[in-house]
Scaffold this motif. Structure first.
Motif, PDB file in Angstrom:
ATOM      1  N   ILE A 285      -7.384  12.038   1.300  1.00  0.00           N
ATOM      2  CA  ILE A 285      -8.448  13.236   1.093  1.00  0.00           C
ATOM      3  C   ILE A 285      -9.071  12.928  -0.361  1.00  0.00           C
ATOM      4  O   ILE A 285      -9.959  13.353  -0.660  1.00  0.00           O
ATOM      5  N   TYR A 286      -8.246  12.635  -1.408  1.00  0.00           N
ATOM      6  CA  TYR A 286      -8.420  12.439  -2.657  1.00  0.00           C
ATOM      7  C   TYR A 286      -9.887  11.780  -3.126  1.00  0.00           C
ATOM      8  O   TYR A 286     -10.634  12.117  -3.600  1.00  0.00           O
ATOM      9  N   ASP A 287      -9.777  10.360  -2.508  1.00  0.00           N
ATOM     10  CA  ASP A 287     -10.786   9.522  -2.933  1.00  0.00           C
ATOM     11  C   ASP A 287     -11.224   8.724  -1.494  1.00  0.00           C
ATOM     12  O   ASP A 287     -12.016   7.799  -1.727  1.00  0.00           O
ATOM     13  N   GLY A 288     -10.504   8.992  -0.374  1.00  0.00           N
ATOM     14  CA  GLY A 288     -11.089   8.373   0.709  1.00  0.00           C
ATOM     15  C   GLY A 288     -10.778   6.832   0.742  1.00  0.00           C
ATOM     16  O   GLY A 288     -10.776   6.129   2.048  1.00  0.00           O
ATOM     17  N   GLY A 289      -9.937   6.457   0.069  1.00  0.00           N
ATOM     18  CA  GLY A 289      -9.568   5.076   0.044  1.00  0.00           C
ATOM     19  C   GLY A 289      -8.154   4.737   1.089  1.00  0.00           C
ATOM     20  O   GLY A 289      -7.860   5.830   1.722  1.00  0.00           O
ATOM     21  N   PRO A 290      -7.701   3.505   0.969  1.00  0.00           N
ATOM     22  CA  PRO A 290      -6.458   3.217   1.629  1.00  0.00           C
ATOM     23  C   PRO A 290      -5.233   4.101   1.397  1.00  0.00           C
ATOM     24  O   PRO A 290      -5.111   4.436   0.301  1.00  0.00           O
ATOM     25  N   ILE A 291      -4.341   4.492   2.445  1.00  0.00           N
ATOM     26  CA  ILE A 291      -3.495   5.103   2.184  1.00  0.00           C
ATOM     27  C   ILE A 291      -2.138   4.416   1.687  1.00  0.00           C
ATOM     28  O   ILE A 291      -1.433   4.617   0.556  1.00  0.00           O
ATOM     29  N   LEU A 292      -1.877   3.238   2.173  1.00  0.00           N
ATOM     30  CA  LEU A 292      -0.928   2.306   1.902  1.00  0.00           C
ATOM     31  C   LEU A 292      -1.389   1.195   0.816  1.00  0.00           C
ATOM     32  O   LEU A 292      -2.658   0.780   1.259  1.00  0.00           O
ATOM     33  N   TYR A 293      -0.544   0.825  -0.028  1.00  0.00           N
ATOM     34  CA  TYR A 293      -0.820  -0.287  -0.971  1.00  0.00           C
ATOM     35  C   TYR A 293      -0.025  -1.550  -0.516  1.00  0.00           C
ATOM     36  O   TYR A 293       1.311  -1.218  -0.748  1.00  0.00           O
ATOM     37  N   LYS A 294      -0.371  -2.227  -0.074  1.00  0.00           N
ATOM     38  CA  LYS A 294       0.692  -3.671   0.220  1.00  0.00           C
ATOM     39  C   LYS A 294       0.327  -4.732  -0.647  1.00  0.00           C
ATOM     40  O   LYS A 294      -0.792  -4.903  -1.324  1.00  0.00           O
ATOM     41  N   GLN A 295       1.424  -5.292  -1.135  1.00  0.00           N
ATOM     42  CA  GLN A 295       1.594  -6.323  -2.073  1.00  0.00           C
ATOM     43  C   GLN A 295       2.376  -7.150  -1.943  1.00  0.00           C
ATOM     44  O   GLN A 295       3.813  -6.917  -1.328  1.00  0.00           O
ATOM     45  N   VAL A 296       2.327  -8.638  -2.112  1.00  0.00           N
ATOM     46  CA  VAL A 296       3.266  -9.603  -1.894  1.00  0.00           C
ATOM     47  C   VAL A 296       4.462  -9.609  -3.121  1.00  0.00           C
ATOM     48  O   VAL A 296       3.998  -9.700  -4.276  1.00  0.00           O
ATOM     49  N   ARG A 297       5.616  -9.620  -2.555  1.00  0.00           N
ATOM     50  CA  ARG A 297       6.716  -9.601  -3.386  1.00  0.00           C
ATOM     51  C   ARG A 297       7.728 -10.578  -2.948  1.00  0.00           C
ATOM     52  O   ARG A 297       7.557 -11.415  -1.825  1.00  0.00           O
ATOM     53  N   CYS A 298       8.609 -10.833  -3.512  1.00  0.00           N
ATOM     54  CA  CYS A 298       9.930 -11.879  -3.358  1.00  0.00           C
ATOM     55  C   CYS A 298      11.077 -11.194  -3.216  1.00  0.00           C
ATOM     56  O   CYS A 298      11.429 -10.432  -4.127  1.00  0.00           O
ATOM     57  N   THR A 299      11.847 -11.767  -2.070  1.00  0.00           N
ATOM     58  CA  THR A 299      13.106 -11.305  -1.842  1.00  0.00           C
ATOM     59  C   THR A 299      14.133 -12.537  -1.855  1.00  0.00           C
ATOM     60  O   THR A 299      13.772 -13.373  -2.783  1.00  0.00           O
ATOM     61  N   ILE A 300      15.125 -12.344  -1.183  1.00  0.00           N
ATOM     62  CA  ILE A 300      16.418 -13.279  -1.174  1.00  0.00           C
ATOM     63  C   ILE A 300      15.763 -14.810  -0.941  1.00  0.00           C
ATOM     64  O   ILE A 300      14.884 -15.351   0.006  1.00  0.00           O
ATOM     65  N   GLY A 301      16.034 -15.761  -1.875  1.00  0.00           N
ATOM     66  CA  GLY A 301      15.734 -17.036  -1.714  1.00  0.00           C
ATOM     67  C   GLY A 301      14.102 -17.307  -2.238  1.00  0.00           C
ATOM     68  O   GLY A 301      13.692 -18.393  -1.736  1.00  0.00           O
ATOM     69  N   GLY A 302      13.679 -16.188  -2.767  1.00  0.00           N
ATOM     70  CA  GLY A 302      12.156 -16.562  -3.212  1.00  0.00           C
ATOM     71  C   GLY A 302      11.170 -16.145  -1.752  1.00  0.00           C
ATOM     72  O   GLY A 302      10.075 -16.338  -1.830  1.00  0.00           O
ATOM     73  N   LYS A 303      11.776 -15.914  -0.734  1.00  0.00           N
ATOM     74  CA  LYS A 303      10.950 -15.650   0.346  1.00  0.00           C
ATOM     75  C   LYS A 303      10.108 -14.165   0.157  1.00  0.00           C
ATOM     76  O   LYS A 303      10.312 -13.389  -0.421  1.00  0.00           O
ATOM     77  N   GLU A 304       8.626 -14.510   0.738  1.00  0.00           N
ATOM     78  CA  GLU A 304       7.774 -13.627   0.135  1.00  0.00           C
ATOM     79  C   GLU A 304       7.474 -12.566   1.422  1.00  0.00           C
ATOM     80  O   GLU A 304       7.693 -13.034   2.598  1.00  0.00           O
ATOM     81  N   PHE A 305       7.245 -11.360   1.091  1.00  0.00           N
ATOM     82  CA  PHE A 305       6.856 -10.159   2.080  1.00  0.00           C
ATOM     83  C   PHE A 305       5.950  -9.293   1.486  1.00  0.00           C
ATOM     84  O   PHE A 305       5.771  -9.465   0.057  1.00  0.00           O
ATOM     85  N   ARG A 306       5.403  -8.594   2.519  1.00  0.00           N
ATOM     86  CA  ARG A 306       4.498  -7.552   1.666  1.00  0.00           C
ATOM     87  C   ARG A 306       5.194  -5.990   1.764  1.00  0.00           C
ATOM     88  O   ARG A 306       5.490  -5.416   2.809  1.00  0.00           O
ATOM     89  N   ILE A 307       5.256  -5.596   0.614  1.00  0.00           N
ATOM     90  CA  ILE A 307       5.986  -4.342   0.253  1.00  0.00           C
ATOM     91  C   ILE A 307       4.999  -3.236   0.398  1.00  0.00           C
ATOM     92  O   ILE A 307       3.695  -3.528  -0.026  1.00  0.00           O
ATOM     93  N   MET A 308       5.403  -2.271   0.863  1.00  0.00           N
ATOM     94  CA  MET A 308       4.578  -1.113   1.065  1.00  0.00           C
ATOM     95  C   MET A 308       4.869   0.288   0.472  1.00  0.00           C
ATOM     96  O   MET A 308       5.940   0.545   0.123  1.00  0.00           O
ATOM     97  N   LYS A 309       3.704   0.757  -0.190  1.00  0.00           N
ATOM     98  CA  LYS A 309       3.880   1.806  -0.857  1.00  0.00           C
ATOM     99  C   LYS A 309       2.905   2.765  -0.833  1.00  0.00           C
ATOM    100  O   LYS A 309       1.754   2.301  -0.287  1.00  0.00           O
ATOM    101  N   PHE A 310       2.741   4.146  -0.882  1.00  0.00           N
ATOM    102  CA  PHE A 310       1.616   4.973  -0.877  1.00  0.00           C
ATOM    103  C   PHE A 310       0.758   4.687  -2.175  1.00  0.00           C
ATOM    104  O   PHE A 310       1.383   4.580  -3.094  1.00  0.00           O
TER     105      PHE A 310
END
Length: 505
Positions: A285-310
């Motif tokens: 409602i605030y700005d009509g933009g995307p709800i989630l923010y997805k970003q590439v991060r690294c986990t065990i062994g440097g494996k990449e995944f997309r972390i999710m945040k509001f």
């Protein structure tokens, strides 16, 4: 010295004990005024059952107070002790409220509990302030000598300076002055020695000297020190040996950790779903933009995944394509984002990352690949954090801050990795509840920074080279001046001796 430290601990325990007794006393008063009567109507109490009821509460309040630091009067800051004790009291009261509601098979009216908690909070605030006043007037700040290396030590002096009630760095000397001068200075009436960022061989010699003279020492650990602290000991042919394993978690530890992740994430997704729905609506409602923010991060062994945040920043927060952490008073953070960051609601979608197995509840926080690459240029050991799965919260978040330097975060995370246990995970989960409510744990980096480093890599390397050069020039100058002074003294002594011989003749 040992008697003084024992007395200090006795005073601290006595002051904390009085605080806990006061809280239990308030609980007993409300127990007899309000709680026992409806319980007895539902249950037939066995002999001395009331004493057991009180004992359970006393154990709860002691357990939570000890875990969160509410008993560390004189050790932690006054405000932090008060906050920790209040938080511990709240948890103990909530558990007791649930216990009583179960025993009467109905929700007990909340008003008596609210009044009891209010009285307990008032007692905690008053008594801990009195206790801190008493403690600080009995025990003066610890007088300390800091022995430093060639690099700047202003930062650690400033950190000790935030606790003037506890520490007083009286003098700072370089390890370059030589062992004789250092040992003579150490034997001055200091309460402790701080050894900060000096070569290992020099540090070991100074440490042995202090240990031999029963002198307290504070040391900045190297990466290898943290690794060795988690090493296992065995005796082989009557020789003590330390060894570090090639893996950090056994198969049973990994199974239990994953089971906890699955169960807790499912439960929390269900419980927090109304909050997630409201947060999603507010962001949209605030700005009509995307709800989630997805970003590439690294986990065990440097494996990449997309972390999710509001999403807490404007939709074009990184339109220049540069990866950067949030800074203090960051203009990119929206008003809604500021609120959900303070309440940590922006992290809730990561429960789905945990359920999918990309993250764990406890572990080093995941970083972006490009930020990891920047850290690795000046700190190759940063890759050690990737030996375990990334976490929603971690040891570095509980005992550090958002803007803690990468090197210090690495040491904190390595301590977790090298000393892992299921109990440590459970303890860190409880401690995270406290950290969520502490505002300084979300403090951003400076606006001129891109990562949590104090400078960019090029600036950092350039500064280190300049400081090393200046240190060498300063030390060489001091050595030349000392040599000239010693030569002058020697010549004067020779002249005096020659004059005495001539006089005697």
């Amino acid at each position: 010295m040992q008697e003084k430290e024992a007395f200090k601990r006795l005073v601290r325990l006595s002051l904390s004990g009085i605080c806990l007794l006061g809280q239990v006393g308030i609980y007993i008063r409300f127990l007899y005024l309000y709680y026992f009567e409806p319980i007895k109507q539902n249950l037939q109490f066995f002999e001395k059952g009331e004493a057991l009821f009180i004992a359970i509460y006393a154990v709860l309040i002691f357990f939570f107070s000890n875990m969160y630091g509410g008993m560390r009067i004189g050790y932690l800051k006054n405000g932090e002790v008060i906050f920790s004790q209040i938080f511990a009291t709240l948890l103990a009261d909530l558990i007791t409220y649930g216990q009583i509601s179960i025993m009467i098979t109905a929700l007990y009216p909340i008003e008596p509990f609210f009044h009891m908690l209010t009285m307990q909070v008032a007692w905690v605030v008053v008594w801990i302030n009195i206790s801190t006043f008493i403690y600080q007037h009995i025990f003066a700040p610890r007088q300390m000598l800091l022995i430093h290396g060639d690099r700047p030590y202003d930062d650690i002096v400033a950190k000790f300076g935030t606790r003037k009630d506890k520490y007083d760095i009286c003098k700072c000397i370089s390890y370059r002055v030589g062992y004789d001068d250092i040992f003579m200075e150490i034997l001055e009436p200091y309460d402790a020695i701080v050894i900060w960022d000096i070569p290992v061989d020099v540090r070991n010699k100074i440490l042995k000297f202090c240990y031999g003279h029963s002198i307290r020492v504070y040391i900045m650990p190297k990466i290898t020190d943290v690794i060795l602290k988690g090493a296992e000991q065995l005796s082989l042919f009557d020789t003590p040996i330390l060894f570090t394993r090639e893996y950090k978690m056994s198969i049973d530890q990994r199974f239990v950790k994953r089971l906890i992740d699955i169960v807790c994430s499912l439960v929390l997704i269900v419980l927090t779903s109304p909050l997630m729905l409201l947060t999603a609506l507010a962001v949209k409602i605030y700005d009509g933009g995307p709800i989630l923010y997805k970003q590439v991060r690294c986990t065990i062994g440097g494996k990449e995944f997309r972390i999710m945040k509001f999403r807490s920043m404007s939709a074009d927060a990184e339109k220049d394509g540069k990866a950067r952490l949030a800074s203090k008073n960051d203009a990119r953070i929206t008003p809604v984002g500021k609120f959900i960051r303070v309440c940590r609601l922006d992290e809730l979608p990561q429960l789905f990352n945990i359920l999918k197995g990309e993250m764990s509840f406890i572990g080093p926080r995941p970083e972006r690949p490009e930020i990891i690459a920047q850290y690795l240029e000046v700190m190759p050991e940063f890759k050690f954090r990737l030996r375990v799965k990334a976490g929603l919260a971690g040891y570095a978040q509980v005992y550090g801050k958002y803007n803690t330097t990468p090197y210090d975060k690495l040491k904190l995370d390595l301590y977790y990795i090298e000393n892992y246990s299921v109990w440590m995970d459970i303890k860190l989960m409880f401690l995270t509840l406290k950290i969520l409510l502490m505002p300084d744990s979300t403090e951003g980096i400076e606006s001129t920074q891109i990562t949590a480093m104090k400078q960019s890599n090029a600036e950092l390397l350039e500064k280190r080279a300049r400081l090393d050069r200046e240190a060498r020039e300063r030390i060489e100058k001091e050595h030349r001046e000392r040599a000239a002074h010693e030569a002058e003294v020697l010549e004067r002594q020779k002249a005096e001796k020659k004059q005495e011989e001539e006089t005697a003749e």
